[in-house]
Design a protein around this motif. Structure first.
Motif, PDB file in Angstrom:
ATOM      1  N   PHE A 258      -4.859  -4.479   5.416  1.00 49.33           N
ATOM      2  CA  PHE A 258      -3.445  -4.103   5.526  1.00 49.33           C
ATOM      3  C   PHE A 258      -3.075  -3.254   4.313  1.00 49.33           C
ATOM      4  O   PHE A 258      -3.281  -3.667   3.175  1.00 49.33           O
ATOM      5  CB  PHE A 258      -2.560  -5.354   5.572  1.00 49.33           C
ATOM      6  CG  PHE A 258      -1.095  -5.090   5.309  1.00 49.33           C
ATOM      7  CD1 PHE A 258      -0.399  -4.110   6.006  1.00 49.33           C
ATOM      8  CD2 PHE A 258      -0.402  -5.841   4.352  1.00 49.33           C
ATOM      9  CE1 PHE A 258       0.953  -3.874   5.758  1.00 49.33           C
ATOM     10  CE2 PHE A 258       0.938  -5.624   4.102  1.00 49.33           C
ATOM     11  CZ  PHE A 258       1.632  -4.635   4.798  1.00 49.33           C
ATOM     12  N   ALA A 259      -2.563  -2.054   4.563  1.00 55.76           N
ATOM     13  CA  ALA A 259      -2.053  -1.195   3.494  1.00 55.76           C
ATOM     14  C   ALA A 259      -0.533  -1.246   3.525  1.00 55.76           C
ATOM     15  O   ALA A 259       0.077  -1.204   4.601  1.00 55.76           O
ATOM     16  CB  ALA A 259      -2.536   0.241   3.679  1.00 55.76           C
ATOM     17  N   THR A 260       0.094  -1.339   2.349  1.00 54.16           N
ATOM     18  CA  THR A 260       1.544  -1.557   2.311  1.00 54.16           C
ATOM     19  C   THR A 260       2.360  -0.306   2.628  1.00 54.16           C
ATOM     20  O   THR A 260       3.589  -0.351   2.594  1.00 54.16           O
ATOM     21  CB  THR A 260       1.982  -2.126   0.946  1.00 54.16           C
ATOM     22  OG1 THR A 260       1.561  -1.244  -0.099  1.00 54.16           O
ATOM     23  CG2 THR A 260       1.408  -3.516   0.734  1.00 54.16           C
ATOM     24  N   SER A 261       1.695   0.796   2.962  1.00 49.33           N
ATOM     25  CA  SER A 261       2.391   1.957   3.539  1.00 49.33           C
ATOM     26  C   SER A 261       1.388   2.722   4.394  1.00 49.33           C
ATOM     27  O   SER A 261       0.169   2.601   4.215  1.00 49.33           O
ATOM     28  CB  SER A 261       2.956   2.879   2.452  1.00 49.33           C
ATOM     29  OG  SER A 261       1.947   3.679   1.873  1.00 49.33           O
ATOM     30  N   ASP A 262       1.896   3.511   5.316  1.00 47.51           N
ATOM     31  CA  ASP A 262       1.008   4.314   6.154  1.00 47.51           C
ATOM     32  C   ASP A 262       0.245   5.344   5.332  1.00 47.51           C
ATOM     33  O   ASP A 262      -0.933   5.606   5.598  1.00 47.51           O
ATOM     34  CB  ASP A 262       1.824   5.034   7.242  1.00 47.51           C
ATOM     35  CG  ASP A 262       2.430   4.076   8.248  1.00 47.51           C
ATOM     36  OD1 ASP A 262       1.873   2.977   8.445  1.00 47.51           O
ATOM     37  OD2 ASP A 262       3.469   4.427   8.846  1.00 47.51           O
ATOM     38  N   LEU A 263       0.910   5.949   4.350  1.00 46.32           N
ATOM     39  CA  LEU A 263       0.220   6.930   3.504  1.00 46.32           C
ATOM     40  C   LEU A 263      -0.979   6.292   2.808  1.00 46.32           C
ATOM     41  O   LEU A 263      -2.059   6.891   2.722  1.00 46.32           O
ATOM     42  CB  LEU A 263       1.178   7.503   2.462  1.00 46.32           C
ATOM     43  CG  LEU A 263       2.043   8.691   2.869  1.00 46.32           C
ATOM     44  CD1 LEU A 263       2.859   9.175   1.674  1.00 46.32           C
ATOM     45  CD2 LEU A 263       1.202   9.833   3.430  1.00 46.32           C
ATOM     46  N   MET A 264      -0.800   5.077   2.293  1.00 47.34           N
ATOM     47  CA  MET A 264      -1.913   4.384   1.664  1.00 47.34           C
ATOM     48  C   MET A 264      -3.001   4.064   2.691  1.00 47.34           C
ATOM     49  O   MET A 264      -4.194   4.121   2.381  1.00 47.34           O
ATOM     50  CB  MET A 264      -1.429   3.101   0.982  1.00 47.34           C
ATOM     51  CG  MET A 264      -0.495   3.331  -0.190  1.00 47.34           C
ATOM     52  SD  MET A 264      -0.311   1.858  -1.236  1.00 47.34           S
ATOM     53  CE  MET A 264      -1.819   1.937  -2.217  1.00 47.34           C
ATOM     54  N   ALA A 265      -2.597   3.756   3.908  1.00 43.08           N
ATOM     55  CA  ALA A 265      -3.577   3.483   4.968  1.00 43.08           C
ATOM     56  C   ALA A 265      -4.402   4.731   5.273  1.00 43.08           C
ATOM     57  O   ALA A 265      -5.616   4.643   5.524  1.00 43.08           O
ATOM     58  CB  ALA A 265      -2.871   2.983   6.218  1.00 43.08           C
ATOM     59  N   PHE A 266      -3.757   5.910   5.264  1.00 43.05           N
ATOM     60  CA  PHE A 266      -4.503   7.152   5.499  1.00 43.05           C
ATOM     61  C   PHE A 266      -5.572   7.334   4.418  1.00 43.05           C
ATOM     62  O   PHE A 266      -6.710   7.719   4.705  1.00 43.05           O
ATOM     63  CB  PHE A 266      -3.560   8.352   5.492  1.00 43.05           C
ATOM     64  CG  PHE A 266      -2.579   8.381   6.635  1.00 43.05           C
ATOM     65  CD1 PHE A 266      -2.798   7.657   7.794  1.00 43.05           C
ATOM     66  CD2 PHE A 266      -1.430   9.148   6.557  1.00 43.05           C
ATOM     67  CE1 PHE A 266      -1.897   7.680   8.857  1.00 43.05           C
ATOM     68  CE2 PHE A 266      -0.531   9.188   7.594  1.00 43.05           C
ATOM     69  CZ  PHE A 266      -0.744   8.453   8.750  1.00 43.05           C
ATOM     70  N   GLY A 267      -5.203   7.081   3.164  1.00 43.02           N
ATOM     71  CA  GLY A 267      -6.178   7.185   2.078  1.00 43.02           C
ATOM     72  C   GLY A 267      -7.286   6.157   2.215  1.00 43.02           C
ATOM     73  O   GLY A 267      -8.467   6.450   1.964  1.00 43.02           O
TER      74      GLY A 267
END
Length: 355
Positions: A258-267
């Motif tokens: 789980f990434a706490t934002s979508d932008l972090m999930a993209f990275g």
């Protein structure tokens, strides 16, 4: 050559067949609604006659300019730009212009920008961004907002409570908690979190809600399974690399991130691919916010939907609805701050298949 004569509001009103007061509301903006047909007729007449409102004169007469000042943390971040889009839509519908500035996530700069906004005498100030624990500049930031509010201005925060000002409150913790339940239902067992700066309340709330949701499902999230990075795409990449390193060194079980934002999930997705792991197959991946592109990346990203444009719209309407209501800082008994909770919704997509 003679100078061009300026068309007056009275001439516009006469040509449109309405009173000067109605013409003013139609052109200059007011929360007292004008019939749409009349508003369109008045504005078309003003356009045909070449009428331009005198903003400086309006500031003198009204004590404030027909503008809304908006302070965001980072306009380049799709999260903030989506909220800003909703704010601009709401302001436009009421005939207000928007002045916008970005603090670049620095509270000290934000306080200086608020001081500048106060000098421009906008009708309202909307602040969008997470608060930071132990921020040494938070007191000055709030002092600037309080001074503006006490002079009769209207302040709305898109942030976290509690707040002495009207607040649009995203349900970060509850959204992350519901996401944890959904990911366990998808068959996840070895969980990890790519977290943004945990000094920011937004990240802290999302991590706490996710941890609580896992615990309710009988799953424990270890401290080693949480990697912290900048609240950006690059921060997500670096934090995911750290988790993969821990996986090898500590034997960390890792099947769902789980990434706490979508932008972090993209990275994080890029970091997984760099390690030869296909997101959605080798490791399930989820984000938070449901920004644009979450449906267009491969695999499409599971996330928690925050109605970003709608909450921006609601924030500016909340601010401007008070402009004509007579509410001001001069009241002997100021009204209690409004708290508008914004519900979130889990959106399951291909990045978290059923295991």
């Amino acid at each position: 050559m003679a100078g061009r004569r300026h068309v007056t509001l009275g001439e516009v009103a006469k040509a449109a067949g309405v009173s000067i007061a109605t013409a003013s509301r139609a052109i200059n903006g007011s929360t007292r609604r004008v019939n749409e047909d009349i508003r369109r007729r008045v504005r078309q007449t003003a356009e045909e006659l070449g009428y331009l409102p005198n903003l400086s004169a309006q500031t003198v007469v009204k004590g404030a300019s027909p503008t809304v000042a908006v302070l965001v943390s980072d306009i380049a971040d799709p999260y903030f730009s989506s909220i800003a889009s909703g704010i601009m839509q709401g302001a436009r519908e009421l005939g207000f212009m928007v002045t916008m500035a970005a603090s670049e996530r620095r509270t000290r700069e934000g306080a200086e920008l608020l001081r500048t906004f106060r000098g421009q005498r906008p009708q309202a100030i909307v602040v969008v961004g997470s608060r930071r624990e132990g921020d040494p500049h938070a007191e000055e930031f709030e002092r600037q907002l309080s001074a503006y509010s006490e002079s009769g201005g209207h302040v709305v925060l898109v942030s976290q409570g509690p707040s002495p000002f009207d607040l649009v409150d995203i349900q970060n913790s509850e959204g992350a908690r519901e996401l944890a339940h959904a990911l366990v239902s998808c068959g996840g067992r070895g969980f990890a979190v790519v977290a943004g700066d945990l000094g920011l309340y937004t990240n802290a709330e999302r991590l706490a809600g996710f941890r609580r949701g896992l615990e309710e499902c009988g799953v424990t999230l270890s401290e080693d399974a949480v990697a912290e990075g900048q609240f950006t795409r690059d921060g997500g990449y670096a934090a995911m690399q750290e988790l993969l390193t821990r996986k090898e060194a500590l034997g960390l079980e890792l099947d769902t991130v789980f990434a706490t934002s979508d932008l972090m999930a993209f990275g994080a997705a890029t970091a997984l691919r760099s390690a030869g792991i296909e997101p959605g197959k080798g490791v399930s991946l989820a984000g938070f916010d449901n920004i644009a592109l979450t449906e267009d990346v491969t695999p499409s990203l599971t996330t928690v939907d925050v109605p970003l444009g709608e909450l921006g719209y609601q924030a500016v309407r909340l601010a401007l609805d008070k402009v004509d209501s007579g509410s001001s800082g001069d009241a002997s008994e100021p009204p209690e701050p409004v708290r508008l909770p914004i519900r979130t919704t889990v959106v399951l997509r291909a990045s978290t298949p059923q295991r």
